[in-house]
Scaffold this motif. Structure first.
Motif, PDB file in Angstrom:
ATOM      1  N   ALA A 109      44.148  74.627  30.863  1.00 32.77           N
ATOM      2  CA  ALA A 109      45.411  73.932  31.163  1.00 32.77           C
ATOM      3  C   ALA A 109      46.137  74.605  32.324  1.00 32.77           C
ATOM      4  O   ALA A 109      46.660  73.931  33.218  1.00 32.77           O
ATOM      5  CB  ALA A 109      46.298  73.886  29.921  1.00 32.77           C
ATOM      6  N   VAL A 110      46.169  75.939  32.321  1.00 31.95           N
ATOM      7  CA  VAL A 110      46.808  76.666  33.415  1.00 31.95           C
ATOM      8  C   VAL A 110      46.046  76.404  34.710  1.00 31.95           C
ATOM      9  O   VAL A 110      46.645  76.099  35.749  1.00 31.95           O
ATOM     10  CB  VAL A 110      46.887  78.185  33.110  1.00 31.95           C
ATOM     11  N   GLN A 111      44.723  76.478  34.663  1.00 27.32           N
ATOM     12  CA  GLN A 111      43.918  76.249  35.867  1.00 27.32           C
ATOM     13  C   GLN A 111      44.097  74.828  36.390  1.00 27.32           C
ATOM     14  O   GLN A 111      44.172  74.611  37.607  1.00 27.32           O
ATOM     15  CB  GLN A 111      42.441  76.544  35.603  1.00 27.32           C
ATOM     16  N   ALA A 112      44.188  73.848  35.491  1.00 29.05           N
ATOM     17  CA  ALA A 112      44.398  72.453  35.915  1.00 29.05           C
ATOM     18  C   ALA A 112      45.724  72.315  36.669  1.00 29.05           C
ATOM     19  O   ALA A 112      45.804  71.607  37.681  1.00 29.05           O
ATOM     20  CB  ALA A 112      44.353  71.522  34.706  1.00 29.05           C
ATOM     21  N   SER A 113      46.763  72.998  36.192  1.00 32.53           N
ATOM     22  CA  SER A 113      48.048  72.952  36.893  1.00 32.53           C
ATOM     23  C   SER A 113      47.964  73.639  38.249  1.00 32.53           C
ATOM     24  O   SER A 113      48.488  73.135  39.244  1.00 32.53           O
ATOM     25  CB  SER A 113      49.157  73.592  36.048  1.00 32.53           C
ATOM     26  N   ILE A 114      47.302  74.783  38.291  1.00 29.31           N
ATOM     27  CA  ILE A 114      47.118  75.487  39.565  1.00 29.31           C
ATOM     28  C   ILE A 114      46.384  74.588  40.552  1.00 29.31           C
ATOM     29  O   ILE A 114      46.796  74.435  41.708  1.00 29.31           O
ATOM     30  CB  ILE A 114      46.350  76.812  39.366  1.00 29.31           C
ATOM     31  N   ASP A 115      45.301  73.968  40.095  1.00 24.10           N
ATOM     32  CA  ASP A 115      44.501  73.105  40.966  1.00 24.10           C
ATOM     33  C   ASP A 115      45.308  71.901  41.457  1.00 24.10           C
ATOM     34  O   ASP A 115      45.216  71.515  42.626  1.00 24.10           O
ATOM     35  CB  ASP A 115      43.236  72.640  40.244  1.00 24.10           C
ATOM     36  N   ALA A 116      46.118  71.309  40.577  1.00 24.29           N
ATOM     37  CA  ALA A 116      46.948  70.162  40.972  1.00 24.29           C
ATOM     38  C   ALA A 116      47.991  70.577  42.009  1.00 24.29           C
ATOM     39  O   ALA A 116      48.237  69.849  42.990  1.00 24.29           O
ATOM     40  CB  ALA A 116      47.625  69.559  39.743  1.00 24.29           C
ATOM     41  N   LEU A 117      48.596  71.733  41.814  1.00 25.20           N
ATOM     42  CA  LEU A 117      49.590  72.216  42.768  1.00 25.20           C
ATOM     43  C   LEU A 117      48.948  72.545  44.115  1.00 25.20           C
ATOM     44  O   LEU A 117      49.513  72.243  45.171  1.00 25.20           O
ATOM     45  CB  LEU A 117      50.321  73.431  42.198  1.00 25.20           C
ATOM     46  N   LYS A 118      47.762  73.160  44.084  1.00 28.62           N
ATOM     47  CA  LYS A 118      47.029  73.448  45.326  1.00 28.62           C
ATOM     48  C   LYS A 118      46.714  72.144  46.059  1.00 28.62           C
ATOM     49  O   LYS A 118      46.872  72.052  47.278  1.00 28.62           O
ATOM     50  CB  LYS A 118      45.727  74.200  45.032  1.00 28.62           C
ATOM     51  N   ALA A 119      46.266  71.121  45.306  1.00 26.03           N
ATOM     52  CA  ALA A 119      45.940  69.831  45.906  1.00 26.03           C
ATOM     53  C   ALA A 119      47.172  69.174  46.529  1.00 26.03           C
ATOM     54  O   ALA A 119      47.057  68.426  47.508  1.00 26.03           O
ATOM     55  CB  ALA A 119      45.322  68.903  44.858  1.00 26.03           C
ATOM     56  N   ASP A 120      48.355  69.473  45.987  1.00 25.00           N
ATOM     57  CA  ASP A 120      49.610  68.940  46.532  1.00 25.00           C
ATOM     58  C   ASP A 120      50.173  69.809  47.650  1.00 25.00           C
ATOM     59  O   ASP A 120      51.275  69.569  48.132  1.00 25.00           O
ATOM     60  CB  ASP A 120      50.650  68.793  45.418  1.00 25.00           C
ATOM     61  N   GLY A 121      49.432  70.843  48.043  1.00 25.26           N
ATOM     62  CA  GLY A 121      49.823  71.639  49.197  1.00 25.26           C
ATOM     63  C   GLY A 121      50.647  72.874  48.922  1.00 25.26           C
ATOM     64  O   GLY A 121      51.302  73.400  49.837  1.00 25.26           O
ATOM     65  N   ALA A 122      50.623  73.396  47.704  1.00 22.96           N
ATOM     66  CA  ALA A 122      51.402  74.593  47.384  1.00 22.96           C
ATOM     67  C   ALA A 122      50.943  75.776  48.229  1.00 22.96           C
ATOM     68  O   ALA A 122      49.747  76.030  48.358  1.00 22.96           O
ATOM     69  CB  ALA A 122      51.278  74.939  45.910  1.00 22.96           C
ATOM     70  N   ASP A 123      51.910  76.480  48.791  1.00 19.74           N
ATOM     71  CA  ASP A 123      51.628  77.704  49.537  1.00 19.74           C
ATOM     72  C   ASP A 123      51.532  78.903  48.597  1.00 19.74           C
ATOM     73  O   ASP A 123      50.782  79.844  48.863  1.00 19.74           O
ATOM     74  CB  ASP A 123      52.735  77.952  50.570  1.00 19.74           C
ATOM     75  N   TYR A 124      52.318  78.857  47.529  1.00 20.97           N
ATOM     76  CA  TYR A 124      52.335  79.907  46.512  1.00 20.97           C
ATOM     77  C   TYR A 124      52.408  79.228  45.148  1.00 20.97           C
ATOM     78  O   TYR A 124      53.025  78.176  45.008  1.00 20.97           O
ATOM     79  CB  TYR A 124      53.558  80.825  46.661  1.00 20.97           C
ATOM     80  N   ILE A 125      51.802  79.866  44.153  1.00 20.58           N
ATOM     81  CA  ILE A 125      51.869  79.336  42.789  1.00 20.58           C
ATOM     82  C   ILE A 125      52.302  80.465  41.867  1.00 20.58           C
ATOM     83  O   ILE A 125      51.671  81.526  41.815  1.00 20.58           O
ATOM     84  CB  ILE A 125      50.528  78.732  42.341  1.00 20.58           C
ATOM     85  N   ILE A 126      53.396  80.204  41.169  1.00 19.12           N
ATOM     86  CA  ILE A 126      53.985  81.200  40.285  1.00 19.12           C
ATOM     87  C   ILE A 126      53.969  80.673  38.855  1.00 19.12           C
ATOM     88  O   ILE A 126      54.444  79.565  38.587  1.00 19.12           O
ATOM     89  CB  ILE A 126      55.430  81.520  40.717  1.00 19.12           C
ATOM     90  N   ALA A 127      53.414  81.458  37.955  1.00 22.52           N
ATOM     91  CA  ALA A 127      53.458  81.123  36.529  1.00 22.52           C
ATOM     92  C   ALA A 127      54.797  81.598  35.978  1.00 22.52           C
ATOM     93  O   ALA A 127      55.210  82.727  36.230  1.00 22.52           O
ATOM     94  CB  ALA A 127      52.315  81.793  35.778  1.00 22.52           C
ATOM     95  N   LEU A 128      55.485  80.717  35.259  1.00 22.55           N
ATOM     96  CA  LEU A 128      56.704  81.071  34.538  1.00 22.55           C
ATOM     97  C   LEU A 128      56.330  81.066  33.073  1.00 22.55           C
ATOM     98  O   LEU A 128      56.107  80.007  32.490  1.00 22.55           O
ATOM     99  CB  LEU A 128      57.816  80.053  34.811  1.00 22.55           C
ATOM    100  N   GLY A 129      56.197  82.241  32.499  1.00 24.23           N
ATOM    101  CA  GLY A 129      55.669  82.327  31.145  1.00 24.23           C
ATOM    102  C   GLY A 129      56.609  82.957  30.153  1.00 24.23           C
ATOM    103  O   GLY A 129      57.464  83.774  30.491  1.00 24.23           O
ATOM    104  N   HIS A 130      56.419  82.526  28.932  1.00 20.00           N
ATOM    105  CA  HIS A 130      57.037  83.190  27.783  1.00 20.00           C
ATOM    106  C   HIS A 130      55.866  83.569  26.888  1.00 20.00           C
ATOM    107  O   HIS A 130      55.630  82.970  25.840  1.00 20.00           O
ATOM    108  CB  HIS A 130      58.027  82.261  27.078  1.00 20.00           C
ATOM    109  N   VAL A 131      55.083  84.538  27.367  1.00 21.81           N
ATOM    110  CA  VAL A 131      53.827  84.924  26.723  1.00 21.81           C
ATOM    111  C   VAL A 131      53.865  86.386  26.302  1.00 21.81           C
ATOM    112  O   VAL A 131      53.557  86.724  25.166  1.00 21.81           O
ATOM    113  CB  VAL A 131      52.624  84.664  27.665  1.00 21.81           C
ATOM    114  N   GLY A 132      54.229  87.262  27.218  1.00 20.35           N
ATOM    115  CA  GLY A 132      54.367  88.669  26.901  1.00 20.35           C
ATOM    116  C   GLY A 132      53.104  89.481  27.090  1.00 20.35           C
ATOM    117  O   GLY A 132      52.026  88.964  27.396  1.00 20.35           O
ATOM    118  N   THR A 133      53.276  90.791  26.863  1.00 21.29           N
ATOM    119  CA  THR A 133      52.196  91.756  27.070  1.00 21.29           C
ATOM    120  C   THR A 133      51.957  92.627  25.846  1.00 21.29           C
ATOM    121  O   THR A 133      51.260  93.640  25.946  1.00 21.29           O
ATOM    122  CB  THR A 133      52.523  92.662  28.279  1.00 21.29           C
TER     123      THR A 133
END
Length: 170
Positions: free
Chosen positions: A84-108
């Protein structure tokens, strides 16, 4: 106050709520928009929303159930999350994103099943990951993505003890 109230608030907000892995269990379709693109000057920045897969167990499970007590929502984990994350990255790249930033509430947290570091390691194309959930202070950690490129991981701590600022310098 439950999902109905949450969805009401998100639909009336003046800003987008995004999560690529909060889905309807029956269809697998995202409950919220998975990602968004913002243009700042001439730079296109894509943002991917990611919610901790632990949400179903760390909150009241009844929030995610129908009247019969059946879970009707899911938070994708493991390979489905990475896809799902990769699909969003790929869609944003296809739309011409220069940078892609994940906004997460996941933690370490080391006891968490999935961490932001795990996500970074399983996807390619992220520029940075702004994280939360574990309340950890991470100023500027470089984590290798699946493409072996460094991805900036950051988290500001908790309860406004720290406020972060990220500057993109071309």
């Amino acid at each position: 106050y439950g999902i109905a109230r949450t969805l009401s608030l998100t639909s009336n907000a003046k800003y987008p709520y995004i999560s690529c892995n909060f889905v309807h269990k029956d269809s697998g379709k995202p409950v919220l928009e998975p990602h968004v693109m913002k243009t700042v000057g001439h730079v296109k920045i894509g943002f991917v929303g990611i919610t901790t897969p632990e949400t179903l167990t760390s909150t009241a499970p009844a929030y995610f159930q129908n009247e019969a007590g059946e879970c009707i929502y899911d938070f994708l984990d493991d390979e489905r999350l990475y896809a799902a994350v990769q699909a969003s990255i790929d869609a944003l790249k296809a739309d011409g994103a220069d940078y892609i930033i994940a906004l997460g509430h996941v933690g370490t947290d080391p006891f968490s099943h999935t961490t932001s570091r795990d996500i970074i390691a399983h996807v390619k194309g992220l520029s940075a990951f702004i994280d939360g959930h574990s309340h950890t202070e991470i100023a500027n950690e470089q984590v290798k993505g699946k493409d072996n490129k460094d991805v900036l991981l950051t988290q500001t701590g908790y309860y406004f003890g720290g406020v972060g600022k990220m500057t993109i310098d071309e």
